[in-house]
Design a protein around this motif. Structure first.
Motif, PDB file in Angstrom:
ATOM      1  N   VAL A 181      -5.476 -13.840  -1.042  1.00  0.00           N
ATOM      2  CA  VAL A 181      -4.714 -12.757  -0.410  1.00  0.00           C
ATOM      3  C   VAL A 181      -3.969 -12.986   0.299  1.00  0.00           C
ATOM      4  CG1 VAL A 181      -3.993 -10.794  -0.468  1.00  0.00           C
ATOM      5  CG2 VAL A 181      -4.950 -10.607  -1.929  1.00  0.00           C
ATOM      6  N   THR A 182      -5.050 -13.456   1.782  1.00  0.00           N
ATOM      7  CA  THR A 182      -4.976 -13.917   3.127  1.00  0.00           C
ATOM      8  C   THR A 182      -4.556 -15.722   2.731  1.00  0.00           C
ATOM      9  OG1 THR A 182      -6.451 -14.441   3.663  1.00  0.00           O
ATOM     10  CG2 THR A 182      -6.060 -12.214   4.281  1.00  0.00           C
ATOM     11  N   ALA A 183      -5.330 -16.292   1.752  1.00  0.00           N
ATOM     12  CA  ALA A 183      -5.222 -17.895   1.947  1.00  0.00           C
ATOM     13  C   ALA A 183      -6.227 -18.567   2.799  1.00  0.00           C
ATOM     14  CB  ALA A 183      -3.786 -18.157   2.511  1.00  0.00           C
ATOM     15  N   GLY A 184      -7.618 -17.676   3.497  1.00  0.00           N
ATOM     16  CA  GLY A 184      -8.072 -18.326   4.285  1.00  0.00           C
ATOM     17  C   GLY A 184      -7.489 -18.113   5.240  1.00  0.00           C
ATOM     18  N   LEU A 185      -6.729 -17.120   6.339  1.00  0.00           N
ATOM     19  CA  LEU A 185      -6.619 -16.946   7.506  1.00  0.00           C
ATOM     20  C   LEU A 185      -7.072 -15.304   7.647  1.00  0.00           C
ATOM     21  CD1 LEU A 185      -2.338 -16.894   7.170  1.00  0.00           C
ATOM     22  CD2 LEU A 185      -4.025 -18.849   8.469  1.00  0.00           C
ATOM     23  N   ASP A 186      -7.523 -15.116   8.202  1.00  0.00           N
ATOM     24  CA  ASP A 186      -7.906 -13.518   9.240  1.00  0.00           C
ATOM     25  C   ASP A 186      -7.194 -13.009   9.803  1.00  0.00           C
ATOM     26  OD1 ASP A 186      -6.840 -14.765  11.474  1.00  0.00           O
ATOM     27  OD2 ASP A 186      -9.061 -15.120  13.154  1.00  0.00           O
ATOM     28  N   THR A 187      -5.689 -12.687   9.140  1.00  0.00           N
ATOM     29  CA  THR A 187      -5.044 -11.456   9.521  1.00  0.00           C
ATOM     30  C   THR A 187      -4.131 -11.635   8.025  1.00  0.00           C
ATOM     31  OG1 THR A 187      -3.437 -13.733   9.882  1.00  0.00           O
ATOM     32  CG2 THR A 187      -4.259 -12.072  11.764  1.00  0.00           C
ATOM     33  N   LEU A 188      -3.745  -9.918   7.630  1.00  0.00           N
ATOM     34  CA  LEU A 188      -3.350  -9.643   5.963  1.00  0.00           C
ATOM     35  C   LEU A 188      -1.811  -9.137   6.653  1.00  0.00           C
ATOM     36  CD1 LEU A 188      -3.332  -8.755   3.306  1.00  0.00           C
ATOM     37  CD2 LEU A 188      -4.293  -6.909   3.700  1.00  0.00           C
ATOM     38  N   GLY A 189      -0.302  -9.187   6.264  1.00  0.00           N
ATOM     39  CA  GLY A 189       0.296  -8.936   6.172  1.00  0.00           C
ATOM     40  C   GLY A 189       0.725  -7.855   4.866  1.00  0.00           C
ATOM     41  N   VAL A 190       1.015  -6.500   5.290  1.00  0.00           N
ATOM     42  CA  VAL A 190       0.540  -5.353   5.076  1.00  0.00           C
ATOM     43  C   VAL A 190       1.602  -4.734   5.482  1.00  0.00           C
ATOM     44  CG1 VAL A 190      -0.391  -3.985   6.710  1.00  0.00           C
ATOM     45  CG2 VAL A 190      -0.982  -3.552   4.418  1.00  0.00           C
ATOM     46  N   ARG A 191       2.450  -4.068   4.106  1.00  0.00           N
ATOM     47  CA  ARG A 191       3.754  -3.088   4.392  1.00  0.00           C
ATOM     48  C   ARG A 191       3.781  -1.799   3.053  1.00  0.00           C
ATOM     49  NH1 ARG A 191       8.710  -2.797   1.914  1.00  0.00           N
ATOM     50  NH2 ARG A 191       9.808  -4.637  -0.378  1.00  0.00           N
ATOM     51  N   VAL A 192       4.212  -0.727   3.098  1.00  0.00           N
ATOM     52  CA  VAL A 192       4.727   0.704   2.032  1.00  0.00           C
ATOM     53  C   VAL A 192       6.121  -0.300   2.219  1.00  0.00           C
ATOM     54  CG1 VAL A 192       4.676   2.622   2.283  1.00  0.00           C
ATOM     55  CG2 VAL A 192       3.422   2.188   3.728  1.00  0.00           C
ATOM     56  N   PRO A 193       6.195  -0.070   0.947  1.00  0.00           N
ATOM     57  CA  PRO A 193       7.600  -0.606   0.014  1.00  0.00           C
ATOM     58  C   PRO A 193       8.115   0.927   0.248  1.00  0.00           C
ATOM     59  CG  PRO A 193       6.404  -0.279  -1.617  1.00  0.00           C
ATOM     60  CD  PRO A 193       5.121  -0.736  -0.356  1.00  0.00           C
ATOM     61  N   THR A 223       7.010  -5.669   7.068  1.00  0.00           N
ATOM     62  CA  THR A 223       5.503  -6.463   6.868  1.00  0.00           C
ATOM     63  C   THR A 223       4.699  -6.250   8.282  1.00  0.00           C
ATOM     64  OG1 THR A 223       6.162  -7.137   4.039  1.00  0.00           O
ATOM     65  CG2 THR A 223       4.261  -8.006   6.223  1.00  0.00           C
ATOM     66  N   LEU A 224       3.875  -6.144   8.540  1.00  0.00           N
ATOM     67  CA  LEU A 224       3.212  -5.957   9.694  1.00  0.00           C
ATOM     68  C   LEU A 224       2.066  -7.171   8.942  1.00  0.00           C
ATOM     69  CD1 LEU A 224       3.020  -2.526  11.007  1.00  0.00           C
ATOM     70  CD2 LEU A 224       4.810  -4.275  11.949  1.00  0.00           C
ATOM     71  N   VAL A 225       1.637  -8.257  10.320  1.00  0.00           N
ATOM     72  CA  VAL A 225       1.180  -8.618  10.160  1.00  0.00           C
ATOM     73  C   VAL A 225      -0.214  -8.824  11.187  1.00  0.00           C
ATOM     74  CG1 VAL A 225      -0.129 -11.583  10.382  1.00  0.00           C
ATOM     75  CG2 VAL A 225       1.733 -10.610   9.440  1.00  0.00           C
ATOM     76  N   LEU A 226      -1.647  -8.331  10.707  1.00  0.00           N
ATOM     77  CA  LEU A 226      -2.420  -7.715  11.730  1.00  0.00           C
ATOM     78  C   LEU A 226      -4.009  -8.405  11.227  1.00  0.00           C
ATOM     79  CD1 LEU A 226      -1.382  -4.098  11.377  1.00  0.00           C
ATOM     80  CD2 LEU A 226      -1.601  -5.389  14.096  1.00  0.00           C
ATOM     81  N   PRO A 227      -4.428  -8.132  12.508  1.00  0.00           N
ATOM     82  CA  PRO A 227      -6.071  -8.746  12.183  1.00  0.00           C
ATOM     83  C   PRO A 227      -6.848  -8.021  10.948  1.00  0.00           C
ATOM     84  CG  PRO A 227      -5.509  -8.202  14.399  1.00  0.00           C
ATOM     85  CD  PRO A 227      -4.778  -8.247  13.874  1.00  0.00           C
ATOM     86  N   LEU A 228      -7.161  -8.847   9.904  1.00  0.00           N
ATOM     87  CA  LEU A 228      -8.111  -8.084   9.274  1.00  0.00           C
ATOM     88  C   LEU A 228      -9.451  -7.345   9.908  1.00  0.00           C
ATOM     89  CD1 LEU A 228      -8.420 -11.251   6.227  1.00  0.00           C
ATOM     90  CD2 LEU A 228      -7.931  -8.363   5.920  1.00  0.00           C
ATOM     91  N   ARG A 229      -9.686  -6.027   9.172  1.00  0.00           N
ATOM     92  CA  ARG A 229     -11.249  -5.006   8.961  1.00  0.00           C
ATOM     93  C   ARG A 229     -11.863  -5.912   8.405  1.00  0.00           C
ATOM     94  NH1 ARG A 229     -11.150  -0.775  11.407  1.00  0.00           N
ATOM     95  NH2 ARG A 229      -9.067   0.236  11.997  1.00  0.00           N
ATOM     96  N   GLU A 230     -13.123  -5.814   8.779  1.00  0.00           N
ATOM     97  CA  GLU A 230     -13.997  -5.386   8.213  1.00  0.00           C
ATOM     98  C   GLU A 230     -14.622  -4.852   6.998  1.00  0.00           C
ATOM     99  OE1 GLU A 230     -17.521  -6.135   9.701  1.00  0.00           O
ATOM    100  OE2 GLU A 230     -17.772  -7.729  12.086  1.00  0.00           O
ATOM    101  N   GLY A 231     -15.487  -5.315   5.588  1.00  0.00           N
ATOM    102  CA  GLY A 231     -15.156  -4.768   5.007  1.00  0.00           C
ATOM    103  C   GLY A 231     -13.667  -4.152   3.990  1.00  0.00           C
ATOM    104  N   HIS A 232     -12.504  -5.423   3.724  1.00  0.00           N
ATOM    105  CA  HIS A 232     -11.893  -4.930   3.839  1.00  0.00           C
ATOM    106  C   HIS A 232     -11.890  -5.077   2.201  1.00  0.00           C
ATOM    107  CE1 HIS A 232     -11.140  -9.222   2.923  1.00  0.00           C
ATOM    108  NE2 HIS A 232     -11.294  -9.419   4.512  1.00  0.00           N
ATOM    109  N   VAL A 238       0.908  -1.560  -0.295  1.00  0.00           N
ATOM    110  CA  VAL A 238      -0.265   0.286   0.655  1.00  0.00           C
ATOM    111  C   VAL A 238       1.031   1.442   0.205  1.00  0.00           C
ATOM    112  CG1 VAL A 238      -1.881  -0.776   1.291  1.00  0.00           C
ATOM    113  CG2 VAL A 238      -0.064  -0.208   2.634  1.00  0.00           C
ATOM    114  N   ALA A 239       0.629   2.152   0.163  1.00  0.00           N
ATOM    115  CA  ALA A 239       0.917   3.371  -0.295  1.00  0.00           C
ATOM    116  C   ALA A 239       1.325   4.337   0.309  1.00  0.00           C
ATOM    117  CB  ALA A 239       0.515   4.468  -1.059  1.00  0.00           C
ATOM    118  N   ASP A 240       0.571   4.076   2.185  1.00  0.00           N
ATOM    119  CA  ASP A 240       0.610   4.262   3.399  1.00  0.00           C
ATOM    120  C   ASP A 240      -0.164   3.680   4.244  1.00  0.00           C
ATOM    121  OD1 ASP A 240      -1.703   5.234   3.287  1.00  0.00           O
ATOM    122  OD2 ASP A 240      -1.062   7.715   2.217  1.00  0.00           O
ATOM    123  N   ALA A 241       0.761   4.337   5.745  1.00  0.00           N
ATOM    124  CA  ALA A 241       0.065   4.074   6.827  1.00  0.00           C
ATOM    125  C   ALA A 241      -1.885   4.069   6.723  1.00  0.00           C
ATOM    126  CB  ALA A 241       0.148   4.359   7.808  1.00  0.00           C
ATOM    127  N   ALA A 242      -2.170   5.119   6.371  1.00  0.00           N
ATOM    128  CA  ALA A 242      -3.650   5.225   6.075  1.00  0.00           C
ATOM    129  C   ALA A 242      -4.285   4.421   5.273  1.00  0.00           C
ATOM    130  CB  ALA A 242      -3.798   6.600   5.847  1.00  0.00           C
TER     131      ALA A 242
END
Length: 315
Positions: free
Chosen positions: A111-123, A96-105, A67-71
């Motif tokens: 992408v998550t291979a069925g997990l309830d978490t997501l790895g996300v980072r700003v390159p 990369t930070l792995v955190l629980p998915l937000r509803e309506g993501h 993603v482009a930024d923390a927002a």
């Protein structure tokens, strides 16, 4: 139809073309500070499925959303004070930070291979940040290479590995960090899932606490980079080599006589930047690649992680 992959310059026209391809559901290899990523619209299920098909990647292995930024990250995952502190310290950058998915993501479940978490980072690469801002959404982007093989740190590596399976390569030259991002889970407590471009010691300094290393299940990973055999050249590797054997190709570290040296000065940042590039160069598919010992500290932890997985028995 132009030959695939198109080679795009990291300028306004090239970035605009890459964005158009992503919006059309195509795959685009993008430069980051770590390695080249194979990017697709993370909200487009067919496009994400194409990543797995192009790489030959097992569908149980989750992807990272860029993603482009923390927002933008906060729109996808449930944020925390720890996440904010780490984002302030290391983003843009190889964490990369792995955190629980937000509803309506809105992400493809692939992408998550069925997990309830997501790895996300700003390159931390200007061309890719410009692409992400112009695209206006998350892109899933594992390394742009066949699954399990050497990671790509130049456009030439991408083309050699994936060829016409990728629509275009956004060419910004070599990747300066050279090993993938560090992956850190934050729920409920900090856990290092993959060592990478941000050393664990730096993370612990920001958090003011030790970071646990979880037990890993290569059969059902909860993060990229956990498969037992990964990052592998065609040839076999011999690690911690303090002598050279006849017929071997010699990958050195420090003041040693060798074919290629990760860093003659013993600089771990230089060694990380050279790791995959030098392994590509030495790999003829036949001669064993012997590798000098690498200190197990700082970026050396990530380098040794890649080397051990590259040397592991292959399925």
């Amino acid at each position: 139809m132009p030959d695939r992959p198109e080679r795009l310059a990291p300028d306004h026209a090239g970035i605009a073309r890459a964005v158009a391809l992503l919006r059309a559901g195509d795959l685009v290899a993008i430069p980051t500070e770590t390695v080249y990523g194979l990017a697709a619209d993370a909200r487009n299920d067919a496009a994400v499925a194409a990543i797995f098909a192009a790489k030959g990647r097992p569908d149980f292995n989750p992807l990272i959303a860029h993603v482009a930024d923390a927002a933008a990250a906060r729109e996808l995952v449930r944020w925390s004070d720890r996440a904010e502190a780490l984002a302030q310290a290391f983003w843009p950058g190889p964490l990369t930070l792995v955190l629980p998915l937000r509803e309506g993501h809105g992400l493809s479940p692939r992408v998550t291979a069925g997990l309830d978490t997501l790895g996300v980072r700003v390159p931390d690469r200007a061309a890719t940040l410009a692409l992400l801002r112009a695209f206006g959404g998350p892109v899933a982007a594992p390394s742009a290479n066949p699954s399990g093989q050497l990671s790509p740190t130049t456009p030439a590596h991408v083309v050699a590995g994936l060829g016409p399976r990728v629509a275009a390569v956004l060419d910004a030259g070599p990747c300066p960090v050279g090993v993938e991002s560090t992956i850190l889970a934050l729920d409920p407590a900090p856990r290092l899932l993959r060592p990478g471009g941000v050393p664990g010691e730096a993370i612990e300094a920001v958090l003011g606490q030790a970071v646990a290393e979880p037990a890993q299940n290569p059969e059902r990973p909860d993060s990229p980079g956990q498969l037992a055999s990964h990052y592998a050249p065609r040839a076999a590797l011999r690690l911690d080599a303090t002598d050279w054997r006849p017929g071997e190709r010699r990958l050195g570290f420090g003041p040693v006589d060798c074919d290629l040296n990760l860093s003659a000065a013993g600089d771990l940042a230089e060694a990380a930047a050279n790791l995959f590039h030098h392994l590509h160069a030495l790999d003829d598919g036949e001669a064993v690649i012997a590798v000098s010992p690498i200190p197990e500290t700082g970026l050396g932890v990530a380098i040794n992680d890649r080397l051990r997985r590259a040397a592991a028995p292959r399925g």
